[in-house]
Motif scaffolding. Structure first.
Motif, PDB file in Angstrom:
ATOM      1  N   LYS A 189       0.852  -1.189   0.000  1.00 56.73           N
ATOM      2  CA  LYS A 189       0.000   0.000   0.000  1.00 56.73           C
ATOM      3  C   LYS A 189       0.889   1.241   0.000  1.00 56.73           C
ATOM      4  O   LYS A 189       1.951   1.256   0.629  1.00 56.73           O
ATOM      5  N   VAL A 190       0.460   2.269  -0.689  1.00 56.09           N
ATOM      6  CA  VAL A 190       1.220   3.517  -0.751  1.00 56.09           C
ATOM      7  C   VAL A 190       1.535   4.020   0.657  1.00 56.09           C
ATOM      8  O   VAL A 190       2.629   4.511   0.927  1.00 56.09           O
ATOM      9  N   GLU A 191       0.589   3.849   1.581  1.00 56.67           N
ATOM     10  CA  GLU A 191       0.761   4.342   2.951  1.00 56.67           C
ATOM     11  C   GLU A 191       1.963   3.684   3.648  1.00 56.67           C
ATOM     12  O   GLU A 191       2.555   4.267   4.551  1.00 56.67           O
ATOM     13  N   SER A 192       2.313   2.489   3.222  1.00 62.75           N
ATOM     14  CA  SER A 192       3.433   1.786   3.860  1.00 62.75           C
ATOM     15  C   SER A 192       4.761   2.485   3.619  1.00 62.75           C
ATOM     16  O   SER A 192       5.717   2.294   4.372  1.00 62.75           O
ATOM     17  N   PHE A 193       4.831   3.318   2.587  1.00 63.32           N
ATOM     18  CA  PHE A 193       6.095   3.981   2.303  1.00 63.32           C
ATOM     19  C   PHE A 193       6.479   4.982   3.381  1.00 63.32           C
ATOM     20  O   PHE A 193       7.664   5.261   3.566  1.00 63.32           O
ATOM     21  N   SER A 194       5.516   5.521   4.115  1.00 62.60           N
ATOM     22  CA  SER A 194       5.891   6.414   5.216  1.00 62.60           C
ATOM     23  C   SER A 194       6.580   5.611   6.322  1.00 62.60           C
ATOM     24  O   SER A 194       7.541   6.083   6.935  1.00 62.60           O
ATOM     25  N   THR A 195       6.137   4.382   6.547  1.00 65.49           N
ATOM     26  CA  THR A 195       6.770   3.523   7.542  1.00 65.49           C
ATOM     27  C   THR A 195       8.168   3.120   7.077  1.00 65.49           C
ATOM     28  O   THR A 195       9.108   3.055   7.883  1.00 65.49           O
ATOM     29  N   VAL A 196       8.314   2.874   5.785  1.00 70.01           N
ATOM     30  CA  VAL A 196       9.641   2.561   5.240  1.00 70.01           C
ATOM     31  C   VAL A 196      10.556   3.770   5.421  1.00 70.01           C
ATOM     32  O   VAL A 196      11.721   3.623   5.796  1.00 70.01           O
ATOM     33  N   GLY A 197      10.025   4.966   5.188  1.00 71.07           N
ATOM     34  CA  GLY A 197      10.817   6.184   5.381  1.00 71.07           C
ATOM     35  C   GLY A 197      11.282   6.341   6.824  1.00 71.07           C
ATOM     36  O   GLY A 197      12.441   6.672   7.081  1.00 71.07           O
ATOM     37  N   GLU A 198      10.371   6.084   7.762  1.00 74.12           N
ATOM     38  CA  GLU A 198      10.743   6.113   9.184  1.00 74.12           C
ATOM     39  C   GLU A 198      11.852   5.110   9.472  1.00 74.12           C
ATOM     40  O   GLU A 198      12.792   5.386  10.230  1.00 74.12           O
ATOM     41  N   SER A 199      11.732   3.932   8.866  1.00 68.38           N
ATOM     42  CA  SER A 199      12.720   2.869   9.084  1.00 68.38           C
ATOM     43  C   SER A 199      14.068   3.241   8.475  1.00 68.38           C
ATOM     44  O   SER A 199      15.117   2.942   9.055  1.00 68.38           O
ATOM     45  N   ALA A 225      17.793  16.298   4.865  1.00 69.59           N
ATOM     46  CA  ALA A 225      18.262  16.005   3.503  1.00 69.59           C
ATOM     47  C   ALA A 225      17.762  14.632   3.043  1.00 69.59           C
ATOM     48  O   ALA A 225      17.253  14.486   1.922  1.00 69.59           O
ATOM     49  N   TRP A 226      17.894  13.640   3.897  1.00 67.69           N
ATOM     50  CA  TRP A 226      17.433  12.293   3.545  1.00 67.69           C
ATOM     51  C   TRP A 226      15.912  12.248   3.396  1.00 67.69           C
ATOM     52  O   TRP A 226      15.395  11.540   2.531  1.00 67.69           O
ATOM     53  N   SER A 227      15.206  12.993   4.215  1.00 68.15           N
ATOM     54  CA  SER A 227      13.743  13.039   4.103  1.00 68.15           C
ATOM     55  C   SER A 227      13.330  13.611   2.751  1.00 68.15           C
ATOM     56  O   SER A 227      12.383  13.115   2.118  1.00 68.15           O
ATOM     57  N   GLU A 228      14.031  14.647   2.313  1.00 65.89           N
ATOM     58  CA  GLU A 228      13.748  15.244   0.996  1.00 65.89           C
ATOM     59  C   GLU A 228      14.008  14.237  -0.123  1.00 65.89           C
ATOM     60  O   GLU A 228      13.202  14.082  -1.032  1.00 65.89           O
ATOM     61  N   LEU A 229      15.152  13.573  -0.052  1.00 60.97           N
ATOM     62  CA  LEU A 229      15.492  12.591  -1.084  1.00 60.97           C
ATOM     63  C   LEU A 229      14.477  11.456  -1.097  1.00 60.97           C
ATOM     64  O   LEU A 229      13.971  11.078  -2.157  1.00 60.97           O
ATOM     65  N   TYR A 230      14.168  10.917   0.073  1.00 58.16           N
ATOM     66  CA  TYR A 230      13.218   9.808   0.146  1.00 58.16           C
ATOM     67  C   TYR A 230      11.847  10.238  -0.380  1.00 58.16           C
ATOM     68  O   TYR A 230      11.193   9.496  -1.107  1.00 58.16           O
ATOM     69  N   GLY A 231      11.438  11.448  -0.056  1.00 61.29           N
ATOM     70  CA  GLY A 231      10.162  11.964  -0.554  1.00 61.29           C
ATOM     71  C   GLY A 231      10.119  12.008  -2.073  1.00 61.29           C
ATOM     72  O   GLY A 231       9.104  11.672  -2.692  1.00 61.29           O
ATOM     73  N   ALA A 232      11.215  12.399  -2.693  1.00 58.13           N
ATOM     74  CA  ALA A 232      11.275  12.449  -4.157  1.00 58.13           C
ATOM     75  C   ALA A 232      11.205  11.052  -4.763  1.00 58.13           C
ATOM     76  O   ALA A 232      10.523  10.822  -5.772  1.00 58.13           O
ATOM     77  N   VAL A 233      11.887  10.090  -4.128  1.00 57.82           N
ATOM     78  CA  VAL A 233      11.859   8.710  -4.612  1.00 57.82           C
ATOM     79  C   VAL A 233      10.445   8.139  -4.510  1.00 57.82           C
ATOM     80  O   VAL A 233       9.928   7.540  -5.458  1.00 57.82           O
ATOM     81  N   VAL A 234       9.801   8.362  -3.381  1.00 63.08           N
ATOM     82  CA  VAL A 234       8.443   7.845  -3.193  1.00 63.08           C
ATOM     83  C   VAL A 234       7.464   8.509  -4.154  1.00 63.08           C
ATOM     84  O   VAL A 234       6.580   7.852  -4.705  1.00 63.08           O
ATOM     85  N   LYS A 235       7.635   9.791  -4.377  1.00 64.27           N
ATOM     86  CA  LYS A 235       6.757  10.500  -5.315  1.00 64.27           C
ATOM     87  C   LYS A 235       6.825   9.847  -6.695  1.00 64.27           C
ATOM     88  O   LYS A 235       5.804   9.636  -7.350  1.00 64.27           O
ATOM     89  N   ALA A 236       8.029   9.504  -7.127  1.00 64.08           N
ATOM     90  CA  ALA A 236       8.186   8.835  -8.421  1.00 64.08           C
ATOM     91  C   ALA A 236       7.575   7.434  -8.395  1.00 64.08           C
ATOM     92  O   ALA A 236       6.911   7.023  -9.350  1.00 64.08           O
TER      93      ALA A 236
END
Length: 161
Positions: free
Chosen positions: A108-118, A138-149
């Motif tokens: 589920k898309v929502e799981s990516f926030s948990t992956v980001g926390e991890s 910085a890592w939060s920004e990068l991870y956000g861009a990856v998840v957006k894609a």
């Protein structure tokens, strides 16, 4: 992905420096990431099946050779993102397809926030005092861009698929 600079030069430097300290032991650090993921959301464990085998526990999953291969692949995706910080858009199609694959197996898309926390947890544990608020941002920004894609992979599939 945005064509303009998503991350500042300083953020890119912080990401590269911190990743250099982590990338030498991808499986070891990936185990930290996924152990945390299963701690935060044990319901994700059934998504990881190999040869129709359901894992009885996170520990069983984390020690399976097939899962260790998955960890290596995840760490390679992070490595690719770090390697292309100046031009993340070149990874757009790959990440979109990766999103489609994750949707197909029931993520589920929502799981990516948990992956980001991890991911942030793993970086904090591995970097210790070098894990500053600036590194985290910085890592939060990068991870956000990856998840957006990756999310675009969900959006390109017709409803009901």
């Amino acid at each position: 992905m945005e064509s303009g600079p998503l991350l500042s030069g300083r953020q890119r430097a912080l990401i590269r420096e911190s990743w250099q300290r982590v990338s030498g032991s991808p499986v070891q650090h990936g185990l930290v990431l996924f152990s945390r993921l299963f701690d935060l959301d044990p319901d994700l464990l059934p998504l990881f099946q190999y040869n129709c085998k359901q894992f009885a526990s996170p520990q069983e999953c984390l020690s399976a050779p097939e899962f260790l291969d998955h960890i290596r692949k995840v760490m390679l995706v992070i490595d690719a993102a770090v390697s292309h910080l100046e031009n993340l858009s070149c990874l757009e199609e790959y990440l979109c397809n990766l999103g489609k694959k994750h949707q197909a197996v029931g993520v589920k898309v929502e799981s990516f926030s948990t992956v980001g926390e991890s991911l942030l947890y793993m970086l904090e544990k591995c970097l210790g005092t070098a894990f500053s608020p600036d590194v985290q941002e910085a890592w939060s920004e990068l991870y956000g861009a990856v998840v957006k894609a990756m999310r675009r992979g969900w959006e390109t599939l017709p409803e009901g698929d």
